[in-house]
Motif scaffolding. Sequence first.
Motif, PDB file in Angstrom:
ATOM      1  N   LEU A 179       0.803  -1.226   0.000  1.00  0.00           N
ATOM      2  CA  LEU A 179       0.000   0.000   0.000  1.00  0.00           C
ATOM      3  C   LEU A 179       0.836   1.277   0.000  1.00  0.00           C
ATOM      4  CD1 LEU A 179      -2.921  -0.959   2.387  1.00  0.00           C
ATOM      5  CD2 LEU A 179      -2.920  -0.843  -0.103  1.00  0.00           C
ATOM      6  N   GLU A 180       1.965   1.290   0.689  1.00  0.00           N
ATOM      7  CA  GLU A 180       2.782   2.512   0.720  1.00  0.00           C
ATOM      8  C   GLU A 180       3.340   2.872  -0.656  1.00  0.00           C
ATOM      9  OE1 GLU A 180       5.706   2.110   3.773  1.00  0.00           O
ATOM     10  OE2 GLU A 180       4.275   2.527   5.367  1.00  0.00           O
ATOM     11  N   LEU A 195      16.493   3.481   4.353  1.00  0.00           N
ATOM     12  CA  LEU A 195      17.606   4.221   4.949  1.00  0.00           C
ATOM     13  C   LEU A 195      17.308   4.707   6.370  1.00  0.00           C
ATOM     14  CD1 LEU A 195      18.887   6.406   1.987  1.00  0.00           C
ATOM     15  CD2 LEU A 195      20.004   4.443   3.026  1.00  0.00           C
ATOM     16  N   PHE A 196      16.083   5.136   6.614  1.00  0.00           N
ATOM     17  CA  PHE A 196      15.757   5.772   7.887  1.00  0.00           C
ATOM     18  C   PHE A 196      14.985   4.881   8.849  1.00  0.00           C
ATOM     19  CE2 PHE A 196      16.014   9.360   4.822  1.00  0.00           C
ATOM     20  CZ  PHE A 196      17.197   9.880   5.307  1.00  0.00           C
ATOM     21  N   ALA A 197      14.796   3.611   8.520  1.00  0.00           N
ATOM     22  CA  ALA A 197      14.076   2.701   9.407  1.00  0.00           C
ATOM     23  C   ALA A 197      14.917   2.421  10.650  1.00  0.00           C
ATOM     24  CB  ALA A 197      13.779   1.390   8.688  1.00  0.00           C
ATOM     25  N   PRO A 198      14.272   2.338  11.805  1.00  0.00           N
ATOM     26  CA  PRO A 198      15.043   2.031  13.019  1.00  0.00           C
ATOM     27  C   PRO A 198      15.595   0.609  12.946  1.00  0.00           C
ATOM     28  CG  PRO A 198      12.694   1.987  13.478  1.00  0.00           C
ATOM     29  CD  PRO A 198      12.850   2.484  12.079  1.00  0.00           C
ATOM     30  N   LEU A 248      10.616   3.936  -1.098  1.00  0.00           N
ATOM     31  CA  LEU A 248      11.170   2.670  -0.609  1.00  0.00           C
ATOM     32  C   LEU A 248      12.610   2.825  -0.128  1.00  0.00           C
ATOM     33  CD1 LEU A 248       9.737   0.213  -3.280  1.00  0.00           C
ATOM     34  CD2 LEU A 248       9.084   0.374  -0.884  1.00  0.00           C
ATOM     35  N   VAL A 249      13.392   3.604  -0.861  1.00  0.00           N
ATOM     36  CA  VAL A 249      14.776   3.845  -0.448  1.00  0.00           C
ATOM     37  C   VAL A 249      14.815   4.614   0.870  1.00  0.00           C
ATOM     38  CG1 VAL A 249      16.886   5.097  -1.058  1.00  0.00           C
ATOM     39  CG2 VAL A 249      15.734   3.692  -2.768  1.00  0.00           C
ATOM     40  N   ALA A 250      13.963   5.636   0.998  1.00  0.00           N
ATOM     41  CA  ALA A 250      13.934   6.435   2.227  1.00  0.00           C
ATOM     42  C   ALA A 250      13.518   5.597   3.432  1.00  0.00           C
ATOM     43  CB  ALA A 250      12.989   7.624   2.064  1.00  0.00           C
ATOM     44  N   ALA A 280       9.111   7.131  -9.818  1.00  0.00           N
ATOM     45  CA  ALA A 280      10.237   7.735  -9.098  1.00  0.00           C
ATOM     46  C   ALA A 280       9.877   7.980  -7.634  1.00  0.00           C
ATOM     47  CB  ALA A 280      10.649   9.042  -9.767  1.00  0.00           C
ATOM     48  N   ALA A 281       8.672   8.444  -7.369  1.00  0.00           N
ATOM     49  CA  ALA A 281       8.248   8.679  -5.985  1.00  0.00           C
ATOM     50  C   ALA A 281       8.189   7.369  -5.206  1.00  0.00           C
ATOM     51  CB  ALA A 281       6.887   9.375  -5.955  1.00  0.00           C
ATOM     52  N   ALA A 282       7.680   6.307  -5.834  1.00  0.00           N
ATOM     53  CA  ALA A 282       7.606   5.015  -5.150  1.00  0.00           C
ATOM     54  C   ALA A 282       8.997   4.474  -4.843  1.00  0.00           C
ATOM     55  CB  ALA A 282       6.822   4.018  -6.001  1.00  0.00           C
TER      56      ALA A 282
END
Length: 86
Positions: free
Chosen positions: A6-7, A61-64, A56-58, A50-52
């Motif tokens: 969904l994201e 990268l920023f996941a705890p 996904l990359v963001a 590109a947004a998707a």
Amino acid sequence: MSRAVLEPLALFLTPFAVYAIYLVLRARWPLEVEHWTGVRVSILTVIGVAAAILGLVAVNLFAPRGQGAYVPAHRENGVLVPGRFE
């Protein structure tokens, strides 16, 4: 599993929704075919992909991240000890 689907789907559909809102604000009916030409849809598709991908990359990268090693649930002296990070 649904969050993983969904994201990126929401990120992909966002440019199409923004364009439809733009058409409504310009007092144009957004469901007319003349507003959705091949070039516009192609550009919106590229922006959505590109947004998707960037989303996904963001998230990656920023996941705890977990600290330490995971010790699974086990029994000690007949008592169930829940899993934990050490």
